[in-house]
Write an enzyme that holds these catalytic residues in place. Structure first.
Site, PDB file in Angstrom:
ATOM      1  N   HIS A  46      15.215-105.177 -96.578  1.00 45.19           N
ATOM      2  CA  HIS A  46      16.671-105.040 -95.777  1.00 45.19           C
ATOM      3  C   HIS A  46      17.641-105.035 -96.750  1.00 45.19           C
ATOM      4  CE1 HIS A  46      14.855-105.596 -91.579  1.00 45.19           C
ATOM      5  NE2 HIS A  46      14.462-104.422 -91.994  1.00 45.19           N
ATOM      6  N   GLU A  48      20.563-106.838 -96.756  1.00 42.57           N
ATOM      7  CA  GLU A  48      20.747-108.194 -96.917  1.00 42.57           C
ATOM      8  C   GLU A  48      20.054-108.690 -98.260  1.00 42.57           C
ATOM      9  OE1 GLU A  48      19.954-107.097 -94.033  1.00 42.57           O
ATOM     10  OE2 GLU A  48      20.710-108.337 -92.409  1.00 42.57           O
ATOM     11  N   CYS A  80      15.788-111.956 -92.043  1.00 44.20           N
ATOM     12  CA  CYS A  80      16.857-111.823 -92.938  1.00 44.20           C
ATOM     13  C   CYS A  80      17.763-113.034 -92.871  1.00 44.20           C
ATOM     14  CB  CYS A  80      17.804-110.540 -92.725  1.00 44.20           C
ATOM     15  SG  CYS A  80      16.853-109.380 -93.637  1.00 44.20           S
ATOM     16  N   TRP A 166      27.574 -63.615 -88.819  1.00 41.15           N
ATOM     17  CA  TRP A 166      28.026 -65.255 -88.562  1.00 41.15           C
ATOM     18  C   TRP A 166      29.066 -65.239 -87.980  1.00 41.15           C
ATOM     19  CZ3 TRP A 166      23.758 -68.359 -89.141  1.00 41.15           C
ATOM     20  CH2 TRP A 166      22.758 -68.111 -90.146  1.00 41.15           C
ATOM     21  N   LEU A 200      15.985 -73.129 -88.757  1.00 35.28           N
ATOM     22  CA  LEU A 200      16.258 -74.636 -88.283  1.00 35.28           C
ATOM     23  C   LEU A 200      15.645 -75.651 -88.882  1.00 35.28           C
ATOM     24  CD1 LEU A 200      15.317 -74.104 -84.287  1.00 35.28           C
ATOM     25  CD2 LEU A 200      17.622 -73.713 -85.558  1.00 35.28           C
ATOM     26  N   ARG A 203      18.991 -77.755 -94.608  1.00 33.23           N
ATOM     27  CA  ARG A 203      19.281 -77.357 -95.971  1.00 33.23           C
ATOM     28  C   ARG A 203      20.337 -77.946 -96.739  1.00 33.23           C
ATOM     29  NH1 ARG A 203      17.520 -73.241 -93.050  1.00 33.23           N
ATOM     30  NH2 ARG A 203      19.270 -71.899 -92.908  1.00 33.23           N
ATOM     31  N   GLU A 288      21.411 -76.909 -80.520  1.00 39.00           N
ATOM     32  CA  GLU A 288      22.270 -75.772 -81.038  1.00 39.00           C
ATOM     33  C   GLU A 288      22.336 -74.629 -80.372  1.00 39.00           C
ATOM     34  OE1 GLU A 288      22.016 -74.902 -85.400  1.00 39.00           O
ATOM     35  OE2 GLU A 288      21.715 -76.997 -86.068  1.00 39.00           O
TER      36      GLU A 288
HETATM   37  N1  LIG Z   1      27.325 -69.256 -81.742  1.00 37.17           N
HETATM   38  C1  LIG Z   1      26.571 -70.251 -81.250  1.00 37.17           C
HETATM   39  O1  LIG Z   1      26.770 -71.338 -81.455  1.00 37.17           O
HETATM   40  C2  LIG Z   1      25.185 -69.916 -80.598  1.00 37.17           C
HETATM   41  C3  LIG Z   1      24.075 -70.951 -80.512  1.00 37.17           C
HETATM   42  C4  LIG Z   1      22.890 -70.439 -80.360  1.00 37.17           C
HETATM   43  C5  LIG Z   1      22.803 -69.224 -79.500  1.00 37.17           C
HETATM   44  N2  LIG Z   1      23.489 -68.275 -79.570  1.00 37.17           N
HETATM   45  C6  LIG Z   1      23.347 -66.993 -78.998  1.00 37.17           C
HETATM   46  O2  LIG Z   1      23.346 -67.454 -77.651  1.00 37.17           O
HETATM   47  C7  LIG Z   1      22.439 -66.221 -77.058  1.00 37.17           C
HETATM   48  C8  LIG Z   1      21.382 -66.909 -76.306  1.00 37.17           C
HETATM   49  O3  LIG Z   1      21.526 -67.927 -75.566  1.00 37.17           O
HETATM   50  P1  LIG Z   1      21.298 -68.011 -74.069  1.00 37.17           P
HETATM   51  O4  LIG Z   1      22.231 -68.887 -73.410  1.00 37.17           O
HETATM   52  O5  LIG Z   1      20.978 -66.682 -73.689  1.00 37.17           O
HETATM   53  O6  LIG Z   1      19.609 -68.514 -73.976  1.00 37.17           O
HETATM   54  P2  LIG Z   1      19.323 -70.045 -74.601  1.00 37.17           P
HETATM   55  O7  LIG Z   1      20.033 -71.146 -74.176  1.00 37.17           O
HETATM   56  O8  LIG Z   1      19.052 -70.147 -76.071  1.00 37.17           O
HETATM   57  O9  LIG Z   1      17.699 -70.174 -73.875  1.00 37.17           O
HETATM   58  C9  LIG Z   1      17.624 -70.440 -72.594  1.00 37.17           C
HETATM   59  C10 LIG Z   1      16.213 -70.992 -72.216  1.00 37.17           C
HETATM   60  O10 LIG Z   1      16.183 -71.599 -71.228  1.00 37.17           O
HETATM   61  C11 LIG Z   1      14.924 -71.585 -70.474  1.00 37.17           C
HETATM   62  N3  LIG Z   1      15.179 -72.042 -69.333  1.00 37.17           N
HETATM   63  C12 LIG Z   1      15.451 -71.058 -67.993  1.00 37.17           C
HETATM   64  N4  LIG Z   1      15.353 -72.056 -66.932  1.00 37.17           N
HETATM   65  C13 LIG Z   1      15.542 -73.434 -67.630  1.00 37.17           C
HETATM   66  C14 LIG Z   1      15.327 -74.198 -66.669  1.00 37.17           C
HETATM   67  N5  LIG Z   1      15.718 -74.541 -65.561  1.00 37.17           N
HETATM   68  N6  LIG Z   1      15.156 -75.477 -67.497  1.00 37.17           N
HETATM   69  C15 LIG Z   1      15.092 -75.454 -68.636  1.00 37.17           C
HETATM   70  N7  LIG Z   1      15.238 -74.353 -69.397  1.00 37.17           N
HETATM   71  C16 LIG Z   1      15.149 -73.112 -68.539  1.00 37.17           C
HETATM   72  C17 LIG Z   1      14.881 -70.176 -70.787  1.00 37.17           C
HETATM   73  O11 LIG Z   1      13.468 -69.661 -70.730  1.00 37.17           O
HETATM   74  P3  LIG Z   1      13.017 -68.254 -70.623  1.00 37.17           P
HETATM   75  O12 LIG Z   1      13.291 -67.841 -71.812  1.00 37.17           O
HETATM   76  O13 LIG Z   1      11.376 -68.565 -70.587  1.00 37.17           O
HETATM   77  O14 LIG Z   1      13.661 -67.582 -69.491  1.00 37.17           O
HETATM   78  C18 LIG Z   1      15.576 -69.756 -72.332  1.00 37.17           C
HETATM   79  O15 LIG Z   1      14.470 -69.861 -73.252  1.00 37.17           O
HETATM   80  C19 LIG Z   1      21.975 -65.452 -78.374  1.00 37.17           C
HETATM   81  O16 LIG Z   1      22.647 -64.153 -78.504  1.00 37.17           O
HETATM   82  C20 LIG Z   1      22.354 -66.322 -79.327  1.00 37.17           C
HETATM   83  O17 LIG Z   1      22.602 -65.596 -80.765  1.00 37.17           O
HETATM   84  C21 LIG Z   1      25.033 -68.716 -80.183  1.00 37.17           C
END
Ligand SMILES: NC(=O)c1ccc[n+]([C@@H]2O[C@H](COP(=O)([O-])OP(=O)(O)OC[C@H]3O[C@@H](n4cnc5c(N)ncnc54)[C@H](OP(=O)(O)O)[C@@H]3O)[C@@H](O)[C@H]2O)c1
Length: 384
Positions: A46, A48, A80, A166, A200, A203, A288
């Site tokens: 630890h 300490e 400790c 991005w 994911l 890095r 994320e």
């Molecule tokens: N800029 C950013 O910070 C950022 C970050 C992440 C993503 N994105 C963008 O966001 C888009 C995707 O996001 P999204 O909102 O469409 O989807 P998402 O949040 O990535 O995925 C939603 C997931 O939730 C699941 N789901 C459905 N009902 C649920 C429930 N009742 N309980 C728990 N989970 C359930 C769905 O399953 P099913 O697939 O089986 O229906 C789906 O896989 C993409 O274009 C990506 O590039 C941007």
């Protein structure tokens, strides 16, 4: 001295979970620093003990500044408190109690019984913030959930066609790797996994003790066995939470690549997903996105901390997705407010971090304005 102890503690980031970050400064009877140390899980010793070993005889009659209550029980290491008492420490300054029920209050009590003066309450907010994941995990058994999203000025996270790479620049993305480095797991929704095919990984370039656990939440198991996640299970575990009865072929091909699928009953329950992660000693999760998952997590009150990176660009488009899904607030007065907000800049992008107001883990007091120990440590590493 406590500031220094917190900075030392922060040097253990990525290498202490499921334990706490702890730093110690030993000051001798003349007020000079005689020894310093911080905790690393794999070193067993630890903070300490490390600091006392460095201080040697100079510790006698001195003060120990420890960033968390010293423990008084036999765990992986001897107590400790015994080590401090044996070394002849006269006074221990520690900001907060250790929330671990085996420790809480007992360390301070043991020191006082042995005639050591104990002072608490110094820099408590900073010390609690430094160990926010550990404290939350100890109190609830669930990981601390940090939601991170990247959005344009108009709040969009992708274009109308789903293109999302991005939005932020290189410096903000490097900062995300620092956040990943602080987390035990990273979580995304299945649609993000399918559309972005992300890796994911952490890095950050910094050493970590346990590989980052990559978690996907997907109702129906549809992530490709050819995805980067499924093809890199040797770089770190991949865990998919899905509903019961996944397609057997899909299940087999994912499992044969080393992906673990946890079937969750007929409906996905995010609170029980967190319970399950807690049982696997996962102390912190960086969520994320995407917007759908972020909305579900926020509406269920499962998010402890929020970070948005905002890029100076306008994506536009009525149908382009915005950062948070779900039903949303009906009135502005009902919008989720953040407390203890901190703002910083990475290249052209702005980072805004805060805690959902009312979250019990933080005090409502406004931020001290001082850079927290973890960010200071990250900045030091960036400039090295
Ligand atoms: N800029 C950013 O910070 C950022 C970050 C992440 C993503 N994105 C963008 O966001 C888009 C995707 O996001 P999204 O909102 O469409 O989807 P998402 O949040 O990535 O995925 C939603 C997931 O939730 C699941 N789901 C459905 N009902 C649920 C429930 N009742 N309980 C728990 N989970 C359930 C769905 O399953 P099913 O697939 O089986 O229906 C789906 O896989 C993409 O274009 C990506 O590039 C941007």
């Amino acid at each position: 001295m406590m500031q220094r102890a917190l900075e030392l503690a922060a040097q253990g980031v990525g290498q202490v979970s499921p334990g706490p970050l702890v730093g110690t400064v030993i000051v001798d009877a003349n007020g000079e620093i005689a020894g310093e140390g911080f905790y690393l899980y794999d070193q067993i010793k630890h903070a300490e003990t490390v600091a006392l070993e460095r201080a040697g005889d100079k510790a006698r009659g001195g003060t120990a500044y420890v960033s968390l209550e010293p423990h008084a029980h036999q765990g992986r290491t001897p107590p400790c408190t015994d080590t401090l008492i044996k070394a002849g420490i006269k006074r221990v300054v520690a900001p907060i109690e250790d929330p671990n029920p085996k420790v809480s209050g007992r360390g301070f009590a043991h020191l006082r019984e042995a005639g050591v003066e104990v002072q608490t309450g110094v820099m408590t907010e900073e010390a609690s913030r430094l160990n926010e994941s550990y404290i939350h995990f100890m109190r609830t058994g669930r990981p601390f959930v940090h939601l991170k999203m990247a959005a344009s000025l108009d709040g969009k996270v992708a274009t109308v066609n789903g293109d999302s790479r991005w939005i932020t620049g290189e410096q903000a993305r490097a900062r995300v790797h620092e956040l990943r480095h602080r987390s035990d797991a990273i979580m995304i929704g299945g649609r993000t996994a399918r559309s972005d095919d992300p890796l994911l990984t952490d890095r950050s370039g910094q050493k970590r003790r346990r590989p980052l656990v990559r978690v996907v939440i997907e109702q129906y198991l549809r992530i490709s066995p050819e995805s980067q996640l499924a093809q890199t299970t040797d770089a770190g575990p991949v865990l998919i939470f899905a509903c019961d009865d996944p397609d057997p072929d899909e299940l087999n091909s994912l499992q044969s690549r080393g992906v673990e699928v946890v079937a969750q009953g007929s409906a996905l329950d995010l609170a029980s997903v967190l319970e399950e992660l807690g049982q696997r000693s996962i102390q912190s999760v960086l969520v994320e996105g995407g917007p759908f998952l972020a909305g579900l997590m926020l509406e269920a009150g499962l998010v402890n901390k929020v970070t948005f990176f905002v890029a100076p660009m306008i994506i536009g488009g009525q149908d382009a997705p915005s950062a948070i899904g779900g039903a949303g607030a009906e009135k502005i007065a009902d919008a989720l407010q953040l407390a203890q907000v901190e703002v910083s800049q990475h290249g052209r992008d702005v980072e805004i971090t805060g805690y959902p107001a009312g979250y019990a883990g933080v005090s409502p007091a406004s931020s001290t304005g001082a850079e927290n120990a973890l960010d200071k440590q990250a900045r030091r590493l960036r400039t090295e």
